[in-house]
Design an enzyme around this catalytic site. Structure first.
Site, PDB file in Angstrom:
ATOM      1  N   ARG A 206       2.635 -11.127  -1.737  1.00  0.00           N
ATOM      2  CA  ARG A 206       2.316  -9.738  -2.121  1.00  0.00           C
ATOM      3  C   ARG A 206       3.408  -9.136  -3.005  1.00  0.00           C
ATOM      4  O   ARG A 206       4.592  -9.389  -2.814  1.00  0.00           O
ATOM      5  CB  ARG A 206       2.089  -8.894  -0.855  1.00  0.00           C
ATOM      6  CG  ARG A 206       0.901  -9.434  -0.071  1.00  0.00           C
ATOM      7  CD  ARG A 206       0.640  -8.645   1.176  1.00  0.00           C
ATOM      8  NE  ARG A 206       0.236  -7.285   0.860  1.00  0.00           N
ATOM      9  CZ  ARG A 206       0.088  -6.336   1.773  1.00  0.00           C
ATOM     10  NH1 ARG A 206       0.328  -6.594   3.043  1.00  0.00           N
ATOM     11  NH2 ARG A 206      -0.293  -5.134   1.411  1.00  0.00           N
TER      12      ARG A 206
ATOM     13  N   GLN B  92       3.311   3.353   0.603  1.00  0.00           N
ATOM     14  CA  GLN B  92       4.474   2.518   0.905  1.00  0.00           C
ATOM     15  C   GLN B  92       5.558   2.694  -0.154  1.00  0.00           C
ATOM     16  O   GLN B  92       6.746   2.739   0.165  1.00  0.00           O
ATOM     17  CB  GLN B  92       4.044   1.050   1.006  1.00  0.00           C
ATOM     18  CG  GLN B  92       3.169   0.804   2.229  1.00  0.00           C
ATOM     19  CD  GLN B  92       2.600  -0.595   2.300  1.00  0.00           C
ATOM     20  OE1 GLN B  92       2.686  -1.359   1.343  1.00  0.00           O
ATOM     21  NE2 GLN B  92       2.005  -0.931   3.428  1.00  0.00           N
TER      22      GLN B  92
ATOM     23  N   ASP C 183      -7.772   0.683   2.918  1.00  0.00           N
ATOM     24  CA  ASP C 183      -7.815  -0.105   4.160  1.00  0.00           C
ATOM     25  C   ASP C 183      -9.213  -0.183   4.779  1.00  0.00           C
ATOM     26  O   ASP C 183      -9.549  -1.169   5.429  1.00  0.00           O
ATOM     27  CB  ASP C 183      -6.876   0.500   5.216  1.00  0.00           C
ATOM     28  CG  ASP C 183      -5.421   0.193   4.942  1.00  0.00           C
ATOM     29  OD1 ASP C 183      -5.133  -0.634   4.061  1.00  0.00           O
ATOM     30  OD2 ASP C 183      -4.564   0.796   5.618  1.00  0.00           O
TER      31      ASP C 183
HETATM   32  C1  S3P Z   1       0.492   1.959   4.674  1.00  0.00           C
HETATM   33  C2  S3P Z   1       0.072   2.193   3.406  1.00  0.00           C
HETATM   34  C3  S3P Z   1      -1.089   1.546   2.791  1.00  0.00           C
HETATM   35  C4  S3P Z   1      -1.901   0.708   3.773  1.00  0.00           C
HETATM   36  C5  S3P Z   1      -1.101   0.028   4.817  1.00  0.00           C
HETATM   37  C6  S3P Z   1      -0.188   0.978   5.554  1.00  0.00           C
HETATM   38  C7  S3P Z   1       1.632   2.716   5.183  1.00  0.00           C
HETATM   39  O1  S3P Z   1      -0.692   0.761   1.705  1.00  0.00           O
HETATM   40  O2  S3P Z   1      -2.688  -0.236   3.085  1.00  0.00           O
HETATM   41  O3  S3P Z   1      -1.990  -0.582   5.755  1.00  0.00           O
HETATM   42  O4  S3P Z   1       1.866   2.725   6.407  1.00  0.00           O
HETATM   43  O5  S3P Z   1       2.342   3.333   4.363  1.00  0.00           O
HETATM   44  P1  S3P Z   1      -0.371   1.401   0.263  1.00  0.00           P
HETATM   45  O6  S3P Z   1       1.052   1.746   0.223  1.00  0.00           O
HETATM   46  O7  S3P Z   1      -0.766   0.343  -0.685  1.00  0.00           O
HETATM   47  O8  S3P Z   1      -1.186   2.636   0.146  1.00  0.00           O
END
Ligand code: S3P
Length: 423
Positions: free
Chosen positions: A118, A166, A309
Site C-alpha cells: 500500500r 489518515q 470503507d
Molecule cells: C481510517 C481512514 C480511512 C479508512 C480506514 C481508517 C482512519 O482511510 O479507510 O479504514 O482511521 O483514519 P483513508 O485515510 O484512506 O480515508
C-alpha cells in the site's frame, strides 16, 4: 469455509468498539503524561498492533475491569531498537509515521503482505516537508519504511491532495512537535476523530468548515491523559445494516453506534434505496434497528462515503436492488487492504449480477432480491471487509464458500459468532 444462508435473523448485535477511535485513543494516551483509561477498545488485530507498538515506544498498559489503562511516560516516548510491526493495519502505519516525528531517532515500520503493497508516499510527502527522513521502496514508498526523526520539526501548511483521514491525521500528530502552528486543509471532510480527540485532550486546535471541506489549525502541544469511551464502529455496523435489510426475514438492532456524517454516509444511501432503518440518535451516538426491505437502485459518489470503507457492502445491497446502481469515482478502492475495486466487481458478478466498468466508475445491474443470489465461491485474500461483505451476501442469499476467513480478526474477531447469535 462454507457459510450457509440463514432462515431468519433476529436480535441485538453489539459490534466492536470503533477501530479509528481505538487507534487514536491509544496513540494520544501514549503521548500524554500519566494515566489514561480506554473503555470499549477494539480487540481486532489492527488495534492490537498499535497497542503493541506504543508499548515498544515506552508506554505501559494494564487491563483492569475490562478497561485498558495506558501510562504515558513523563519524559515522552523513545525510539525502539526493534522493528515496529503494523500487521494488516494502514491506520497504524500512516498515523504512526506522523507520531514518530516527535520521537527522535531511527524507526523501522513493517507490515504484512497486503500492507507492504500500500502506498505510503501520501504521508511521506508532507512528513518529509516537516523534516522527517522516510525511505521506502519504489515510487509509492511502500513498507518497510525507514524513518529518521530529527530533534525538532518544521511547521507546515498542507492541502491534502487525496481524500484521506489518515494523511490528515499523520500531519496533525507530527504538528504536535513542530516549531510553530501548522494547518491542514481537506477538500472533502473525512472522519474527524483526530482533530476532535486532540481538542478534547487540550491541544489548541481550531476547525473551520468550508463548503465541503475543512481547514484545521493546530499549535504544538502535548495531549492530556483522559478517560476515553469508544462507541460501536459504524463501519462494522454497516455489515449488519445491509444483512438486515436484504435478508427476507430479518430485524436486527445495533446499539450505541458512532454516528457522525463523515462515517455514516452509507445509512443515507441505504435509506435512499428504500431501506427500513430506524435511527434513535443523540449527539454522535445512535441505536439502529434494521428490517427486511425491498431496495431500488441509486447513484453513489465516493465523496458520499469518504474513505470508501462501506462500498463493498453497498455493492452487495446494489446486487439485491431493483435496477442499475451507479458507483462513481471509486479509484481509492484500489489501494485498500486489497484491490477492492476489482474485488467488489468480482463479488457482484459471482452473485450473478451484470457489472459494467468504465474508468473509476462501475454500474451494478441488481437482481431484485437476495433470494436471486447464486451460491458462490470467493477468494477474499487478506481483506477483512471483503470477507465480511461476501459472507453477508452468502448468509442473505444462497450460501458462500470462502477460501480463508481468518483476516476477519484484523477488525472483527467475533464477526461469525455475532452472526450465529442472530439465527
Ligand atoms: C481510517 C481512514 C480511512 C479508512 C480506514 C481508517 C482512519 O482511510 O479507510 O479504514 O482511521 O483514519 P483513508 O485515510 O484512506 O480515508
Amino acid at each position: 469455509m462454507r457459510i450457509e444462508a440463514a432462515k431468519s435473523l433476529k436480535g441485538v448485535v453489539l459490534v466492536p468498539g470503533d477501530k479509528s477511535i481505538s487507534h487514536r485513543a491509544l496513540m494520544l494516551s501514549a503521548l500524554a503524561s500519566g494515566v489514561s483509561t480506554i473503555t470499549g477498545l477494539s480487540q481486532g488485530e489492527d488495534v492490537q498492533a498499535t497497542k503493541q507498538i506504543i508499548e515498544q515506544l515506552g508506554a505501559t498498559t494494564e487491563i483492569s475491569d475490562g478497561q485498558l489503562k495506558v501510562f504515558g511516560p513523563d519524559q515522552g516516548l523513545r525510539a525502539s531498537a526493534q522493528e515496529l510491526y503494523c500487521g494488516n493495519s494502514g491506520t497504524t502505519m500512516r498515523l504512526l509515521a506522523g507520531l514518530l516525528g516527535g520521537v527522535s531517532g531511527h524507526h523501522v515500520l513493517t507490515g504484512d503482505e497486503s500492507l507492504s503493497r500500500r502506498p505510503m508516499n501520501r504521508v511521506a510527502t508532507p512528513l518529509r516537508q516537516m523534516g522527517l527522513t522516510i525511505e521506502g521502496t519504489g515510487e509509492n514508498t511502500v513498507a518497510p519504511l525507514k524513518i529518521v526523526s530529527p530533534s525538532s520539526l518544521k511547521a507546515i501548511s498542507y492541502v491534502v491532495p487525496v481524500v484521506s483521514s489518515q494523511v490528515k491525521s499523520a500531519i496533525l500528530l507530527a504538528a504536535l512537535f513542530a516549531e510553530g502552528p501548522s494547518s491542514v486543509t481537506e477538500n472533502i471532510r473525512t472522519r474527524r476523530h483526530t482533530e476532535e480527540m486532540l481538542q478534547q485532550a487540550g491541544v489548541a486546535i481550531t476547525v473551520m468548515n468550508s463548503a465541503e471541506g475543512r481547514v484545521i489549525e493546530i499549535q504544538p502541544g502535548r495531549p492530556l491523559a483522559l478517560e476515553w469511551d469508544v462507541p460501536a464502529d459504524p463501519s462494522q455496523a454497516a455489515f449488519f445494516a445491509v444483512l438486515g435489510v436484504i435478508h427476507p426475514e430479518a430485524s436486527i438492532e445495533i446499539p450505541h453506534v458512532y454516528f457522525a456524517p463523515e462515517r455514516v454516509g452509507y445509512v443515507n444511501v441505504l435509506r435512499r434505496m428504500g431501506a427500513d432503518i430506524a435511527i434513535d440518535q443523540s449527539n454522535e451516538l445512535a441505536d439502529l434497528i434494521v428490517s427486511s426491505s425491498s431496495l431500488r437502485a441509486t447513484s453513489i459518489h465516493a465523496n458520499e462515503i469518504p474513505s470508501v470503507d462501506e462500498v463493498p457492502i453497498l455493492v452487495v445491497a446494489a446486487c439485491a436492488a431493483q435496477g442499475s446502481t451507479h458507483f462513481e469515482a471509486m479509484g481509492e478502492l484500489r489501494i485498500k487492504e486489497s484491490d477492492r475495486f476489482a474485488q467488489s466487481v468480482a463479488l457482484a458478478r459471482a452473485l450473478g449480477a451484470t457489472v459494467t466498468v468504465s474508468g473509476d466508475d462501475f454500474m451494478v445491474e441488481g437482481l431484485g432480491s437476495a433470494s436471486n443470489f447464486r451460491s458462490f465461491l470467493f477468494e477474499a485474500g487478506l481483506d477483512h471487509r471483503m470477507v465480511m461483505a461476501s459472507a453477508v451476501a452468502g448468509i442473505a442469499g444462497a450460501g458462500v464458500e470462502l477460501d480463508d476467513v481468518s483476516t476477519v480478526a484484523s477488525s472483527y474477531p467475533s464477526f461469525f459468532s455475532d452472526v450465529d447469535a442472530l439465527k
